[in-house]
Design a protein around this motif. Structure first.
Motif, PDB file in Angstrom:
ATOM      1  N   LYS A 226       0.831  -1.211   0.000  1.00 48.19           N
ATOM      2  CA  LYS A 226       0.000   0.000   0.000  1.00 48.19           C
ATOM      3  C   LYS A 226       0.855   1.247   0.000  1.00 48.19           C
ATOM      4  CE  LYS A 226      -4.113  -1.815   2.314  1.00 48.19           C
ATOM      5  NZ  LYS A 226      -4.935  -1.742   3.533  1.00 48.19           N
ATOM      6  N   GLN A 227       1.921   1.238   0.821  1.00 49.95           N
ATOM      7  CA  GLN A 227       2.798   2.387   0.922  1.00 49.95           C
ATOM      8  C   GLN A 227       3.503   2.641  -0.419  1.00 49.95           C
ATOM      9  OE1 GLN A 227       5.911   2.047   3.825  1.00 49.95           O
ATOM     10  NE2 GLN A 227       6.256   4.246   3.887  1.00 49.95           N
TER      11      GLN A 227
ATOM     12  N   THR B 231       2.414   1.863  -3.328  1.00 48.75           N
ATOM     13  CA  THR B 231       1.402   2.325  -4.270  1.00 48.75           C
ATOM     14  C   THR B 231       1.145   3.824  -4.084  1.00 48.75           C
ATOM     15  OG1 THR B 231       0.349   0.155  -4.292  1.00 48.75           O
ATOM     16  CG2 THR B 231      -0.966   1.998  -5.082  1.00 48.75           C
ATOM     17  N   ASN B 232       1.197   4.277  -2.826  1.00 50.33           N
ATOM     18  CA  ASN B 232       0.930   5.674  -2.519  1.00 50.33           C
ATOM     19  C   ASN B 232       2.122   6.580  -2.779  1.00 50.33           C
ATOM     20  OD1 ASN B 232      -1.684   5.078  -1.732  1.00 50.33           O
ATOM     21  ND2 ASN B 232      -1.113   4.758   0.406  1.00 50.33           N
TER      22      ASN B 232
END
Length: 76
Positions: free
Chosen positions: A71-72, A74-75
């Motif tokens: 997730k990190q 991706t962000n």
């Protein structure tokens, strides 16, 4: 050490996957009854993702850490 890592250390790969799957069912079953249906469905999704991580890497010690890192990234 996180609680999930303790569970990972004491369970076999098969038992750990069963633990994850049991939590998927738990959150799916309880979502309309406990007052936070969206949160419970999100937790079920997280446990499904953790199962996916374990299928790709059966020796992973903390599948939720892998998910957080994904997730990190991706962000970023």
């Amino acid at each position: 050490m996180e609680a999930i890592e303790v569970m990972r250390n004491i369970l076999t790969n098969e038992e750990f996957r069963g633990f994850l799957l049991g939590n998927v069912y738990k959150y799916l079953i309880r979502h309309p009854h406990k007052g936070n249906p969206i949160g419970d469905l999100q937790k079920a999704i997280d446990y499904i993702k953790a199962l996916e991580v374990m299928l790709v890497d059966p020796d992973c010690m903390n599948p939720f850490e892998v998910i957080r890192n994904q997730k990190q990234n991706t962000n970023d």
